[in-house]
Motif scaffolding. Structure first.
Motif, PDB file in Angstrom:
ATOM      1  N   GLY A 159       5.096  21.882   1.921  1.00 55.17           N
ATOM      2  CA  GLY A 159       4.782  21.975   0.489  1.00 55.17           C
ATOM      3  C   GLY A 159       3.310  21.791   0.160  1.00 55.17           C
ATOM      4  N   ARG A 160       2.425  21.898   1.176  1.00 61.79           N
ATOM      5  CA  ARG A 160       0.998  21.710   0.904  1.00 61.79           C
ATOM      6  C   ARG A 160       0.292  23.019   0.581  1.00 61.79           C
ATOM      7  NH1 ARG A 160      -1.262  19.296   5.863  1.00 61.79           N
ATOM      8  NH2 ARG A 160       0.713  19.911   6.791  1.00 61.79           N
ATOM      9  N   GLN A 161       0.971  24.142   0.798  1.00 61.25           N
ATOM     10  CA  GLN A 161       0.375  25.423   0.427  1.00 61.25           C
ATOM     11  C   GLN A 161       1.371  26.209  -0.418  1.00 61.25           C
ATOM     12  OE1 GLN A 161      -1.150  27.477   3.891  1.00 61.25           O
ATOM     13  NE2 GLN A 161      -3.236  27.082   3.237  1.00 61.25           N
ATOM     14  N   LYS A 162       0.829  26.980  -1.347  1.00 63.42           N
ATOM     15  CA  LYS A 162       1.694  27.648  -2.324  1.00 63.42           C
ATOM     16  C   LYS A 162       2.153  29.023  -1.831  1.00 63.42           C
ATOM     17  CE  LYS A 162      -0.496  25.683  -6.469  1.00 63.42           C
ATOM     18  NZ  LYS A 162      -1.614  24.855  -5.988  1.00 63.42           N
ATOM     19  N   TYR A 163       3.154  29.539  -2.508  1.00 64.17           N
ATOM     20  CA  TYR A 163       3.546  30.951  -2.387  1.00 64.17           C
ATOM     21  C   TYR A 163       3.941  31.391  -3.794  1.00 64.17           C
ATOM     22  CZ  TYR A 163       8.164  28.811  -2.394  1.00 64.17           C
ATOM     23  OH  TYR A 163       9.258  28.065  -2.742  1.00 64.17           O
ATOM     24  N   SER A 164       4.131  32.696  -3.980  1.00 62.99           N
ATOM     25  CA  SER A 164       4.300  33.194  -5.346  1.00 62.99           C
ATOM     26  C   SER A 164       5.516  32.579  -6.043  1.00 62.99           C
ATOM     27  CB  SER A 164       4.418  34.718  -5.341  1.00 62.99           C
ATOM     28  OG  SER A 164       4.528  35.177  -6.670  1.00 62.99           O
ATOM     29  N   SER A 165       5.284  32.181  -7.283  1.00 63.88           N
ATOM     30  CA  SER A 165       6.329  31.583  -8.124  1.00 63.88           C
ATOM     31  C   SER A 165       7.588  32.459  -8.211  1.00 63.88           C
ATOM     32  CB  SER A 165       5.768  31.380  -9.539  1.00 63.88           C
ATOM     33  OG  SER A 165       5.136  32.568 -10.005  1.00 63.88           O
ATOM     34  N   ILE A 166       7.406  33.761  -8.138  1.00 62.00           N
ATOM     35  CA  ILE A 166       8.527  34.689  -8.397  1.00 62.00           C
ATOM     36  C   ILE A 166       9.698  34.481  -7.439  1.00 62.00           C
ATOM     37  CG2 ILE A 166       7.615  36.574  -6.928  1.00 62.00           C
ATOM     38  CD1 ILE A 166       9.208  37.233 -10.307  1.00 62.00           C
ATOM     39  N   PHE A 167       9.394  34.031  -6.226  1.00 62.13           N
ATOM     40  CA  PHE A 167      10.460  33.951  -5.221  1.00 62.13           C
ATOM     41  C   PHE A 167      11.281  32.664  -5.323  1.00 62.13           C
ATOM     42  CE2 PHE A 167       7.143  36.792  -3.469  1.00 62.13           C
ATOM     43  CZ  PHE A 167       7.856  37.956  -3.702  1.00 62.13           C
ATOM     44  N   ASN A 168      11.035  31.911  -6.392  1.00 62.94           N
ATOM     45  CA  ASN A 168      11.821  30.706  -6.622  1.00 62.94           C
ATOM     46  C   ASN A 168      12.942  30.928  -7.635  1.00 62.94           C
ATOM     47  OD1 ASN A 168      10.460  28.829  -4.869  1.00 62.94           O
ATOM     48  ND2 ASN A 168       8.690  29.189  -6.182  1.00 62.94           N
ATOM     49  N   TYR A 169      13.227  32.198  -7.910  1.00 56.16           N
ATOM     50  CA  TYR A 169      14.339  32.525  -8.815  1.00 56.16           C
ATOM     51  C   TYR A 169      15.467  33.134  -7.984  1.00 56.16           C
ATOM     52  CZ  TYR A 169      11.046  31.634 -12.567  1.00 56.16           C
ATOM     53  OH  TYR A 169      10.150  31.026 -13.411  1.00 56.16           O
ATOM     54  N   PRO A 170      16.719  32.820  -8.339  1.00 52.74           N
ATOM     55  CA  PRO A 170      17.838  33.310  -7.522  1.00 52.74           C
ATOM     56  C   PRO A 170      18.179  34.783  -7.793  1.00 52.74           C
ATOM     57  CG  PRO A 170      18.665  31.994  -9.357  1.00 52.74           C
ATOM     58  CD  PRO A 170      17.165  31.947  -9.441  1.00 52.74           C
ATOM     59  N   THR A 171      18.773  35.443  -6.820  1.00 53.94           N
ATOM     60  CA  THR A 171      19.239  36.830  -7.007  1.00 53.94           C
ATOM     61  C   THR A 171      20.752  36.784  -7.246  1.00 53.94           C
ATOM     62  OG1 THR A 171      19.205  36.907  -4.589  1.00 53.94           O
ATOM     63  CG2 THR A 171      17.496  38.132  -5.719  1.00 53.94           C
ATOM     64  N   LEU A 172      21.142  37.022  -8.480  1.00 54.62           N
ATOM     65  CA  LEU A 172      22.537  36.784  -8.870  1.00 54.62           C
ATOM     66  C   LEU A 172      23.426  38.018  -8.821  1.00 54.62           C
ATOM     67  CD1 LEU A 172      21.867  34.427 -11.950  1.00 54.62           C
ATOM     68  CD2 LEU A 172      22.199  33.798  -9.542  1.00 54.62           C
ATOM     69  N   SER A 173      22.815  39.212  -8.837  1.00 55.42           N
ATOM     70  CA  SER A 173      23.633  40.427  -8.781  1.00 55.42           C
ATOM     71  C   SER A 173      22.905  41.478  -7.962  1.00 55.42           C
ATOM     72  CB  SER A 173      23.894  40.982 -10.189  1.00 55.42           C
ATOM     73  OG  SER A 173      22.728  41.622 -10.690  1.00 55.42           O
ATOM     74  N   PHE A 174      23.623  42.555  -7.591  1.00 54.88           N
ATOM     75  CA  PHE A 174      22.953  43.573  -6.778  1.00 54.88           C
ATOM     76  C   PHE A 174      21.880  44.306  -7.585  1.00 54.88           C
ATOM     77  CE2 PHE A 174      22.359  47.491  -4.331  1.00 54.88           C
ATOM     78  CZ  PHE A 174      22.044  46.911  -3.108  1.00 54.88           C
TER      79      PHE A 174
END
Ligand code: FAQ
Length: 309
Positions: A100-115
């Motif tokens: 957790g000392r380096q970041k990655y894009s915020s977008i990938f912290n949201y779940p994929t709920l449907s196809f």
């Protein structure tokens, strides 16, 4: 001419700084930070879509999705290689990511709920990535600029793949159309956040623009993305969930509302819907791969000994 002058002139003349050239320490550090964050994003970014590989609705969609996720792994490795030209160590960067000392894009912290999320990630997330990354093909550091050229070509393909999937679903049943709209409603604001905080709160932009690492500010690119996406949404037949979104003829751009920046900082700070799960999954994959790294090292030591012998 001293080294610093030479560096400044190279950048001002739109020439590329190469690994063996002298560069200010801050320039090196900023590049390692940005490229590593980008590499981590590609690797963590495999998870949300990877979630649907085993449940893709047809063999064709499964094959497409597998290829896309595999491309993302390739982008990550390519970018880690670019950080190595700056003296970074890939193992060390991975440690920083999983602790957790380096970041990655915020977008990938949201779940994929449907196809439908697979299509919307291709359309909006890859679309935002392209807007952000095409100018980086002209970034001042040579290995990063060259990596971006290839990555952008693949991202464009990914974006069209997403759009084609959504077009197909929009031509399907009412339930499929509703599924697409629901997915767009969830991903629109997080996609706008991908460009980073508003310029006034962006701590790195001014210096990165001077060094020509970044070629546009966060707000400029966000605007470009909105202008590009609105007509695509119209063609697709989906609504973008922003009541303030409208064409402004005086500016020649769309006006639009602000994302929830408190949510953005929460997610960047590690408290988004899926941060814990994403990092835990990456950590487990890294630990499970320990035997592969040990075997590779043993093999190369054995080969070196054979050559010497
Ligand atoms: N998420 O001063 P700024 C992809 C941090 S595309 C998390 O404005 P900067 C493809 C920032 O690090 C996604 N953190 O920062 C794909 C800084 O913190 P620090 C990756 C963020 O660097 C598609 C602080 O906030 N693309 O993976 C974010 O000048 C589909 C202040 O911000 C790239 O990385 C954020 N959204 O500008 C894969 C592109 N925004 O480090 C799979 C290259 C900001 O000072 C599926 N990167 N922060 O502690 C860039 O262009 C820039 O780094 C920005 C941020 C524009 C992202």
């Amino acid at each position: 001419m001293d080294l610093e002058d030479r560096f400044e002139r190279t950048v001002a003349a739109e020439q590329r700084v190469e690994p063996r050239d002298w560069m200010p320490e801050g320039y090196r550090r900023t590049l390692i930070r940005q490229i590593a964050q980008h590499a981590h994003s590609e690797i963590i970014g495999m998870q949300p879509e990877g979630n649907w590989i085993s449940r893709a609705p047809s063999l064709r969609r499964k094959a497409i999705l597998l290829a896309k996720v595999q491309d993302e792994a390739g982008h990550g490795l390519y970018l880690y290689a670019a950080t190595e030209t700056l003296g970074a160590d890939r193992g060390d960067l991975t440690e920083k990511l999983i602790s957790g000392r380096q970041k990655y894009s915020s977008i990938f912290n949201y779940p994929t709920l449907s196809f439908a999320d697979v299509g919307v990630i291709g359309w909006l997330v890859d679309g935002a990535a392209i807007c952000n990354q095409v100018p980086l093909c002209r970034t001042s550091y040579g290995p990063y600029a060259r990596a971006m050229i290839r990555i952008c070509k693949e991202e464009s393909f990914h974006q069209r793949q997403g759009y084609e999937l959504l077009m197909t679903m929009m031509g399907g049943t009412d339930a499929q159309r509703a599924m697409v709209q629901e997915s767009v409603d969830r991903w629109w604001w997080p996609s706008l956040m991908m460009f980073g905080p508003p310029d006034a709160e962006s701590s790195n932009t001014e210096q990165s623009m001077k060094w020509r690492i970044k070629r546009n500010t966060n707000d400029e690119l966000r605007q470009k993305f909105v202008d590009m996406t609105v007509p695509q949404a119209g063609k697709l037949g989906v609504a973008l969930p922003d009541p303030e979104l409208r064409w402004n003829p005086d500016r020649g751009h769309h006006d639009f509302g602000q994302p929830d920046w408190d949510e953005f900082w929460r997610v960047v700070g590690g408290n988004g819907p899926a941060n814990e799960q994403r990092v835990a999954h990456r950590r487990k994959a890294h630990e499970d791969g320990e035997w592969v790294r040990a075997a590779a090292e043993a093999f190369s030591a054995k080969r070196a000994a054979a050559v010497e012998g």
